[in-house]
Design a protein around this motif. Structure first.
Motif, PDB file in Angstrom:
ATOM      1  N   ASN A 151      50.364  46.237  60.651  1.00 56.33           N
ATOM      2  CA  ASN A 151      49.150  46.478  60.402  1.00 56.33           C
ATOM      3  C   ASN A 151      49.090  46.138  58.615  1.00 56.33           C
ATOM      4  OD1 ASN A 151      46.268  47.738  59.952  1.00 56.33           O
ATOM      5  ND2 ASN A 151      47.218  49.434  58.665  1.00 56.33           N
ATOM      6  N   SER A 152      49.882  46.519  57.879  1.00 53.80           N
ATOM      7  CA  SER A 152      49.881  46.178  56.381  1.00 53.80           C
ATOM      8  C   SER A 152      50.207  44.635  56.451  1.00 53.80           C
ATOM      9  CB  SER A 152      51.096  46.866  55.816  1.00 53.80           C
ATOM     10  OG  SER A 152      50.866  48.517  55.700  1.00 53.80           O
ATOM     11  N   LEU A 153      50.999  44.142  56.999  1.00 49.53           N
ATOM     12  CA  LEU A 153      51.229  42.625  56.788  1.00 49.53           C
ATOM     13  C   LEU A 153      50.053  42.072  57.247  1.00 49.53           C
ATOM     14  CD1 LEU A 153      53.113  40.355  56.016  1.00 49.53           C
ATOM     15  CD2 LEU A 153      53.969  40.471  58.375  1.00 49.53           C
ATOM     16  N   TYR A 154      49.429  42.189  58.323  1.00 48.36           N
ATOM     17  CA  TYR A 154      48.208  41.431  58.970  1.00 48.36           C
ATOM     18  C   TYR A 154      47.072  41.576  57.765  1.00 48.36           C
ATOM     19  CZ  TYR A 154      44.319  40.617  61.815  1.00 48.36           C
ATOM     20  OH  TYR A 154      43.037  40.068  62.175  1.00 48.36           O
ATOM     21  N   ASN A 155      46.866  42.882  57.426  1.00 53.76           N
ATOM     22  CA  ASN A 155      45.693  43.023  56.452  1.00 53.76           C
ATOM     23  C   ASN A 155      45.755  42.547  55.020  1.00 53.76           C
ATOM     24  OD1 ASN A 155      43.310  44.371  57.685  1.00 53.76           O
ATOM     25  ND2 ASN A 155      45.226  45.514  58.593  1.00 53.76           N
ATOM     26  N   TYR A 156      47.218  42.283  54.643  1.00 63.46           N
ATOM     27  CA  TYR A 156      47.637  41.900  53.093  1.00 63.46           C
ATOM     28  C   TYR A 156      47.759  40.381  53.308  1.00 63.46           C
ATOM     29  CZ  TYR A 156      50.469  40.890  49.320  1.00 63.46           C
ATOM     30  OH  TYR A 156      51.051  40.499  47.983  1.00 63.46           O
ATOM     31  N   TRP A 157      48.082  39.888  54.220  1.00 61.51           N
ATOM     32  CA  TRP A 157      48.391  38.332  54.240  1.00 61.51           C
ATOM     33  C   TRP A 157      47.083  37.558  54.081  1.00 61.51           C
ATOM     34  CZ3 TRP A 157      53.398  36.120  54.206  1.00 61.51           C
ATOM     35  CH2 TRP A 157      53.325  34.766  54.167  1.00 61.51           C
ATOM     36  N   GLY A 158      47.168  36.922  53.023  1.00 65.23           N
ATOM     37  CA  GLY A 158      45.819  36.053  52.987  1.00 65.23           C
ATOM     38  C   GLY A 158      44.654  36.597  52.465  1.00 65.23           C
ATOM     39  N   SER A 159      44.828  37.780  52.320  1.00 70.81           N
ATOM     40  CA  SER A 159      43.656  38.883  52.144  1.00 70.81           C
ATOM     41  C   SER A 159      42.853  38.727  50.385  1.00 70.81           C
ATOM     42  CB  SER A 159      43.922  40.309  51.894  1.00 70.81           C
ATOM     43  OG  SER A 159      44.937  40.503  50.973  1.00 70.81           O
ATOM     44  N   GLU A 160      43.494  38.011  49.287  1.00 69.51           N
ATOM     45  CA  GLU A 160      42.951  37.835  48.081  1.00 69.51           C
ATOM     46  C   GLU A 160      41.981  37.121  48.296  1.00 69.51           C
ATOM     47  OE1 GLU A 160      44.633  37.686  43.520  1.00 69.51           O
ATOM     48  OE2 GLU A 160      45.941  36.970  45.161  1.00 69.51           O
ATOM     49  N   GLY A 161      40.731  37.581  47.948  1.00 72.56           N
ATOM     50  CA  GLY A 161      39.342  36.769  47.982  1.00 72.56           C
ATOM     51  C   GLY A 161      38.795  37.118  49.302  1.00 72.56           C
ATOM     52  N   SER A 162      39.291  37.672  50.270  1.00 72.81           N
ATOM     53  CA  SER A 162      38.705  37.891  51.707  1.00 72.81           C
ATOM     54  C   SER A 162      37.617  39.099  52.011  1.00 72.81           C
ATOM     55  CB  SER A 162      39.513  37.910  52.804  1.00 72.81           C
ATOM     56  OG  SER A 162      40.319  39.253  52.785  1.00 72.81           O
ATOM     57  N   SER A 163      37.207  39.458  52.917  1.00 71.02           N
ATOM     58  CA  SER A 163      36.092  40.315  52.802  1.00 71.02           C
ATOM     59  C   SER A 163      36.643  41.770  53.525  1.00 71.02           C
ATOM     60  CB  SER A 163      34.933  39.844  53.238  1.00 71.02           C
ATOM     61  OG  SER A 163      35.175  39.689  54.759  1.00 71.02           O
ATOM     62  N   ASN A 164      38.189  41.625  53.920  1.00 69.74           N
ATOM     63  CA  ASN A 164      38.856  42.779  54.660  1.00 69.74           C
ATOM     64  C   ASN A 164      38.920  43.832  53.512  1.00 69.74           C
ATOM     65  OD1 ASN A 164      41.149  42.068  53.226  1.00 69.74           O
ATOM     66  ND2 ASN A 164      42.307  41.522  54.964  1.00 69.74           N
ATOM     67  N   ASP A 165      39.634  44.951  54.013  1.00 66.06           N
ATOM     68  CA  ASP A 165      39.893  46.185  53.183  1.00 66.06           C
ATOM     69  C   ASP A 165      40.711  45.636  51.923  1.00 66.06           C
ATOM     70  OD1 ASP A 165      38.686  47.514  55.226  1.00 66.06           O
ATOM     71  OD2 ASP A 165      40.856  48.172  56.279  1.00 66.06           O
ATOM     72  N   VAL A 166      41.781  45.011  52.241  1.00 67.40           N
ATOM     73  CA  VAL A 166      42.772  44.481  51.132  1.00 67.40           C
ATOM     74  C   VAL A 166      42.007  43.398  50.293  1.00 67.40           C
ATOM     75  CG1 VAL A 166      44.869  43.528  50.426  1.00 67.40           C
ATOM     76  CG2 VAL A 166      44.727  44.902  52.338  1.00 67.40           C
ATOM     77  N   GLY A 167      41.172  42.726  50.778  1.00 68.64           N
ATOM     78  CA  GLY A 167      40.416  41.908  49.829  1.00 68.64           C
ATOM     79  C   GLY A 167      39.571  42.502  48.851  1.00 68.64           C
ATOM     80  N   ARG A 168      38.746  43.509  49.487  1.00 69.55           N
ATOM     81  CA  ARG A 168      37.794  44.459  48.707  1.00 69.55           C
ATOM     82  C   ARG A 168      38.532  45.205  47.483  1.00 69.55           C
ATOM     83  NH1 ARG A 168      35.081  46.930  53.293  1.00 69.55           N
ATOM     84  NH2 ARG A 168      33.991  48.294  51.701  1.00 69.55           N
ATOM     85  N   LEU A 169      40.004  45.437  47.952  1.00 67.56           N
ATOM     86  CA  LEU A 169      40.594  46.235  46.845  1.00 67.56           C
ATOM     87  C   LEU A 169      40.905  45.162  45.723  1.00 67.56           C
ATOM     88  CD1 LEU A 169      43.475  48.439  49.008  1.00 67.56           C
ATOM     89  CD2 LEU A 169      41.537  49.237  47.449  1.00 67.56           C
ATOM     90  N   PHE A 170      41.139  44.117  46.231  1.00 64.84           N
ATOM     91  CA  PHE A 170      41.661  43.176  44.970  1.00 64.84           C
ATOM     92  C   PHE A 170      40.335  43.052  43.985  1.00 64.84           C
ATOM     93  CE2 PHE A 170      45.139  41.350  47.475  1.00 64.84           C
ATOM     94  CZ  PHE A 170      46.093  41.124  46.761  1.00 64.84           C
ATOM     95  N   ALA A 171      39.244  43.382  44.717  1.00 64.04           N
ATOM     96  CA  ALA A 171      38.070  43.245  43.602  1.00 64.04           C
ATOM     97  C   ALA A 171      37.776  44.568  42.750  1.00 64.04           C
ATOM     98  CB  ALA A 171      36.866  43.169  44.384  1.00 64.04           C
ATOM     99  N   VAL A 172      38.446  45.644  43.138  1.00 62.34           N
ATOM    100  CA  VAL A 172      38.304  46.625  42.159  1.00 62.34           C
ATOM    101  C   VAL A 172      39.582  47.303  41.698  1.00 62.34           C
ATOM    102  CG1 VAL A 172      36.291  47.370  43.653  1.00 62.34           C
ATOM    103  CG2 VAL A 172      38.647  48.236  44.416  1.00 62.34           C
ATOM    104  N   LEU A 173      40.820  46.753  41.783  1.00 59.89           N
ATOM    105  CA  LEU A 173      41.824  47.215  41.196  1.00 59.89           C
ATOM    106  C   LEU A 173      42.664  46.037  40.890  1.00 59.89           C
ATOM    107  CD1 LEU A 173      43.267  49.765  44.064  1.00 59.89           C
ATOM    108  CD2 LEU A 173      41.980  50.554  41.730  1.00 59.89           C
TER     109      LEU A 173
END
Length: 159
Positions: A97-119
């Motif tokens: 779960n963590s790897l799937y959502n983290y991999w390539g998430s920067e700039g995406s609209s998934n949870d982790v991508g949205r975290l990059f926008a606020v943290l």
């Protein structure tokens, strides 16, 4: 396995959302296609949430992993099938779960991508790199040293 992992993921969003005062309007933990997009699951809500709502599944992944790791190192399972299935649910699933959502998430609209926008990005990268390495080492330790790895009748006996 996927349904249970998605239930844990979406359930953690929902619980944190409720604790933050949001109203959950839709809770889906099975694969779904909506508006030509595929989702493993999702939570729709009304109200305000913060970064903790987005981060909740990955914090729950860590808690789940630590709980199951502790169980595996202390409890001797007599049935290998149960031991292995619980490893998939309690240790492999948080890793995936963590790897799937983290991999390539920067700039995406998934949870982790949205975290990059606020943290800060360094914080997010640091957390995921630490936990992914931690998960890998923990799984290796369980397969190498848990009390259930060598059961009676195994060729190699545990000392």
């Amino acid at each position: 396995y996927q349904i249970l992992g998605t239930l844990r993921h979406e359930g953690s969003h929902a619980i944190v959302g409720i604790l933050q005062g949001a109203t959950i309007t839709e809770f889906v933990f099975w694969p779904t296609v909506r508006e030509q997009d595929f989702y493993w699951g999702y939570v729709r809500y009304v109200g305000e949430t913060d970064w903790l709502f987005l981060a909740a599944p990955y914090l729950v992944d860590l808690l789940t992993f630590v709980l199951f790791f502790t169980i595996y190192m202390r409890v001797r399972f007599r049935r290998k099938w149960l031991w292995l299935n619980l490893i998939v649910i309690g240790m492999v699933s948080p890793l995936v779960n963590s790897l799937y959502n983290y991999w390539g998430s920067e700039g995406s609209s998934n949870d982790v991508g949205r975290l990059f926008a606020v943290l800060p990005g360094e914080l997010i990268h640091g957390y995921f790199i630490f936990t992914l390495i931690f998960y890998g080492i923990g799984i290796w330790i369980v397969f190498r040293h848990s009390r259930s790895i060598y059961l009676p009748g195994s060729k190699k006996k545990r000392k």
